[in-house]
Design a protein around this motif. Sequence first.
Motif, PDB file in Angstrom:
ATOM      1  N   ASN A 176       0.814  -1.208   0.000  1.00  0.00           N
ATOM      2  CA  ASN A 176       0.000   0.000   0.000  1.00  0.00           C
ATOM      3  C   ASN A 176       0.853   1.264   0.000  1.00  0.00           C
ATOM      4  OD1 ASN A 176      -2.345  -1.533   0.041  1.00  0.00           O
ATOM      5  ND2 ASN A 176      -2.371  -1.637   2.272  1.00  0.00           N
ATOM      6  N   PRO A 207       2.395   4.730  -1.295  1.00  0.00           N
ATOM      7  CA  PRO A 207       1.694   5.829  -1.993  1.00  0.00           C
ATOM      8  C   PRO A 207       1.792   5.697  -3.509  1.00  0.00           C
ATOM      9  CG  PRO A 207       3.014   6.671  -0.178  1.00  0.00           C
ATOM     10  CD  PRO A 207       3.366   5.219  -0.318  1.00  0.00           C
ATOM     11  N   LYS A 221       2.110   6.919  -7.302  1.00  0.00           N
ATOM     12  CA  LYS A 221       2.863   8.003  -7.918  1.00  0.00           C
ATOM     13  C   LYS A 221       2.317   8.381  -9.294  1.00  0.00           C
ATOM     14  CE  LYS A 221       7.133   6.699  -5.539  1.00  0.00           C
ATOM     15  NZ  LYS A 221       8.555   6.281  -5.695  1.00  0.00           N
ATOM     16  N   GLU A 224      -3.527  10.267  -8.617  1.00  0.00           N
ATOM     17  CA  GLU A 224      -4.030  10.527  -7.276  1.00  0.00           C
ATOM     18  C   GLU A 224      -5.346   9.791  -7.053  1.00  0.00           C
ATOM     19  OE1 GLU A 224      -4.414  14.656  -6.571  1.00  0.00           O
ATOM     20  OE2 GLU A 224      -2.267  15.092  -6.797  1.00  0.00           O
ATOM     21  N   ARG A 225      -5.484   9.200  -5.889  1.00  0.00           N
ATOM     22  CA  ARG A 225      -6.711   8.496  -5.539  1.00  0.00           C
ATOM     23  C   ARG A 225      -7.774   9.485  -5.076  1.00  0.00           C
ATOM     24  NH1 ARG A 225      -6.993   4.996  -0.195  1.00  0.00           N
ATOM     25  NH2 ARG A 225      -7.627   7.038   0.580  1.00  0.00           N
TER      26      ARG A 225
END
Length: 237
Positions: free
Chosen positions: A134, A136, A138, A141-142
């Motif tokens: 999990n 981040p 790159k 964007e979530r």
Amino acid sequence: MRLRLLLLTGISISTILFSLNSFTVKTVLPAEEGRELFIRYCTTCHLAAEPVSLTKEIWKNHVLPVMASRMGLIYPGYDPLRGLSAEERAIVNKAHIIPDQPVISEENWKKLENYVLKNAPDSVALDEKRLTRNAPLKQFEREDIQIDRTSPSLITSLKYNPQTRTLWIGNFYNKVFTWKYYEGVTQTIDTERPAVDFNFSPNQTYFTEIGKLYPTELSTGSYAFFSSNKAEPMLTT
């Protein structure tokens, strides 16, 4: 002639003695026999697993009782049909999923069971590589989106229709949602069963409905087409 007979007799006796001296009996150790039984019987239904893949507790209290029942041996206090409806029980009995007669002797089953429990670990080591899954993102964007307020969400299908730029979402609660960017949920559709796939044609959308999500012997799935805000079954199992 007599000398020739003596030579032949001597050669024959020597050959017999040599054969007796070189003959060995292969002894199968209990552990090896247990493994052979494990591989022989387990691979009739599925690929053979390794005992180290699960803990002793899981093998003993969950997996082995199920395995034994599929070979006609029932553990004391274990009901392989527990939780099934009367209709499902009838299907299981008719298909002889639980054999009427054991296909393995209790003696051989005990050897198989002992092999598994002897080689199964008390605990399974944590795969630390999973801790970094999990990390981040790159590339993009979530962004969380609200579908409905049912919790847990239990999504069963997710497919994007590029022609209409619509995301189709099915869930365990017999609902299908259509979602568009900047608009959110544009439609909520009731289904008879959880939808697990969608197929799009220029003028129609088709649902594959799984029936019961949990394992079952019931044939309750269907292939339906979407019409007038409703899924109409075309084919049923």
